[in-house]
Design a protein around this motif. Structure first.
Motif, PDB file in Angstrom:
ATOM      1  N   MET A   1       0.815  -1.189   0.068  1.00 50.29           N
ATOM      2  CA  MET A   1       0.068  -0.100  -0.133  1.00 50.29           C
ATOM      3  C   MET A   1       1.112   1.332   0.176  1.00 50.29           C
ATOM      4  SD  MET A   1      -2.958   0.763   2.767  1.00 50.29           S
ATOM      5  CE  MET A   1      -3.846   2.356   2.785  1.00 50.29           C
ATOM      6  N   SER A   2       0.962   1.909  -1.295  1.00 51.37           N
ATOM      7  CA  SER A   2       1.688   3.204  -1.254  1.00 51.37           C
ATOM      8  C   SER A   2       0.720   4.470  -0.931  1.00 51.37           C
ATOM      9  CB  SER A   2       2.042   3.275  -2.723  1.00 51.37           C
ATOM     10  OG  SER A   2       2.621   4.329  -2.755  1.00 51.37           O
ATOM     11  N   THR A   3       1.390   5.216   0.041  1.00 53.67           N
ATOM     12  CA  THR A   3       0.659   6.642   0.201  1.00 53.67           C
ATOM     13  C   THR A   3       1.882   7.626   0.167  1.00 53.67           C
ATOM     14  OG1 THR A   3       1.435   6.479   2.841  1.00 53.67           O
ATOM     15  CG2 THR A   3      -1.027   5.524   2.024  1.00 53.67           C
ATOM     16  N   SER A   4       1.373   8.818  -0.269  1.00 47.23           N
ATOM     17  CA  SER A   4       2.073   9.974  -0.454  1.00 47.23           C
ATOM     18  C   SER A   4       2.317  10.592   0.963  1.00 47.23           C
ATOM     19  CB  SER A   4       1.504  10.885  -1.359  1.00 47.23           C
ATOM     20  OG  SER A   4       0.357  11.361  -0.935  1.00 47.23           O
ATOM     21  N   PRO A   5       3.897  10.878   1.093  1.00 52.65           N
ATOM     22  CA  PRO A   5       4.219  11.210   2.498  1.00 52.65           C
ATOM     23  C   PRO A   5       3.427  12.639   2.640  1.00 52.65           C
ATOM     24  CG  PRO A   5       5.907  11.283   1.132  1.00 52.65           C
ATOM     25  CD  PRO A   5       4.881  10.598   0.297  1.00 52.65           C
ATOM     26  N   SER A   6       3.011  13.011   3.851  1.00 55.07           N
ATOM     27  CA  SER A   6       2.685  14.373   4.148  1.00 55.07           C
ATOM     28  C   SER A   6       3.602  15.272   4.138  1.00 55.07           C
ATOM     29  CB  SER A   6       1.816  14.380   5.409  1.00 55.07           C
ATOM     30  OG  SER A   6       2.717  13.993   6.511  1.00 55.07           O
ATOM     31  N   PRO A   7       3.454  16.532   4.085  1.00 52.20           N
ATOM     32  CA  PRO A   7       4.763  17.381   3.847  1.00 52.20           C
ATOM     33  C   PRO A   7       5.439  17.370   5.215  1.00 52.20           C
ATOM     34  CG  PRO A   7       2.608  18.632   3.670  1.00 52.20           C
ATOM     35  CD  PRO A   7       2.313  17.211   3.759  1.00 52.20           C
ATOM     36  N   THR A   8       6.667  17.895   5.302  1.00 54.79           N
ATOM     37  CA  THR A   8       7.268  17.932   6.580  1.00 54.79           C
ATOM     38  C   THR A   8       6.998  19.292   7.099  1.00 54.79           C
ATOM     39  OG1 THR A   8       8.997  18.567   5.563  1.00 54.79           O
ATOM     40  CG2 THR A   8       9.200  16.399   5.783  1.00 54.79           C
ATOM     41  N   GLY A   9       7.358  19.272   8.454  1.00 52.49           N
ATOM     42  CA  GLY A   9       7.318  20.694   9.055  1.00 52.49           C
ATOM     43  C   GLY A   9       7.960  21.716   8.153  1.00 52.49           C
ATOM     44  N   GLU A  10       9.080  21.444   7.760  1.00 53.19           N
ATOM     45  CA  GLU A  10       9.950  22.343   6.892  1.00 53.19           C
ATOM     46  C   GLU A  10       9.209  22.713   5.532  1.00 53.19           C
ATOM     47  OE1 GLU A  10      14.243  22.604   4.792  1.00 53.19           O
ATOM     48  OE2 GLU A  10      14.157  22.105   7.110  1.00 53.19           O
ATOM     49  N   ASP A  11       8.773  21.700   4.814  1.00 56.08           N
ATOM     50  CA  ASP A  11       8.111  21.883   3.808  1.00 56.08           C
ATOM     51  C   ASP A  11       6.845  22.755   3.780  1.00 56.08           C
ATOM     52  OD1 ASP A  11      10.062  20.274   2.565  1.00 56.08           O
ATOM     53  OD2 ASP A  11       8.866  18.406   2.460  1.00 56.08           O
ATOM     54  N   GLN A  12       6.092  22.431   4.930  1.00 54.14           N
ATOM     55  CA  GLN A  12       5.000  23.328   5.123  1.00 54.14           C
ATOM     56  C   GLN A  12       5.472  24.723   5.357  1.00 54.14           C
ATOM     57  OE1 GLN A  12       1.679  21.951   4.668  1.00 54.14           O
ATOM     58  NE2 GLN A  12       1.400  24.137   4.585  1.00 54.14           N
TER      59      GLN A  12
END
Length: 147
Positions: A1-12
């Protein structure tokens, strides 16, 4: 099951800082159409020196009977984050194009001067506020032709 990672705190944080930067200029563009130096929207995405400088610029235009028409073209990027991983301060670098964003006389609609717009290097500090929002706290716009 592949899920896209949620953005990191830095990315957000990077996304939020760039959004705040772009929104600050959009607020300024809207206020500039009437040189409304008291526009409450100016404080939505700017605070501190940035807010002071926006208001002062609009007041000077108001005092001199000028309005601004058109739209700048922005291309901001994040040049640094502090601290890495969970930033509270982000430096944004831009090369803003004011070719189609010029000052006009409010009384007759004529261009205020014969100086064309151009490409301006812009550096901005965007900081996380106590309420979790991001606001531009300071910025500098360099002369036309600097990027």
């Amino acid at each position: 099951m592949s899920t896209s990672p949620s953005p990191t705190g830095e990315d957000q944080a990077r996304q939020d800082a760039l959004t705040a930067y772009r929104a600050m200029w959009e607020d300024f563009v809207q206020a500039g159409t009437t040189s409304d130096w008291q526009s409450p929207e100016l404080g939505d995405h700017a605070t501190g020196l940035a807010l002071t400088n926006l208001s002062r610029g609009l007041y000077a235009d108001h005092y001199n009977g000028l309005v601004t028409k058109g739209q700048p073209i922005l291309n901001p990027t994040v040049s640094s984050v502090e601290p890495a991983g969970d930033p509270v301060k982000i430096i944004v670098s831009d090369c803003g194009d004011s070719t189609n964003w010029l000052k006009y006389r409010a009384d007759n609609g004529q261009l205020a001067d014969d100086e064309p717009g151009g490409r301006h290097a812009i550096n901005a500090i965007v900081e996380k506020q106590a309420d979790g929002s991001w606001k531009v706290t300071d910025y500098g716009v360099h002369d036309a032709g600097t990027c």
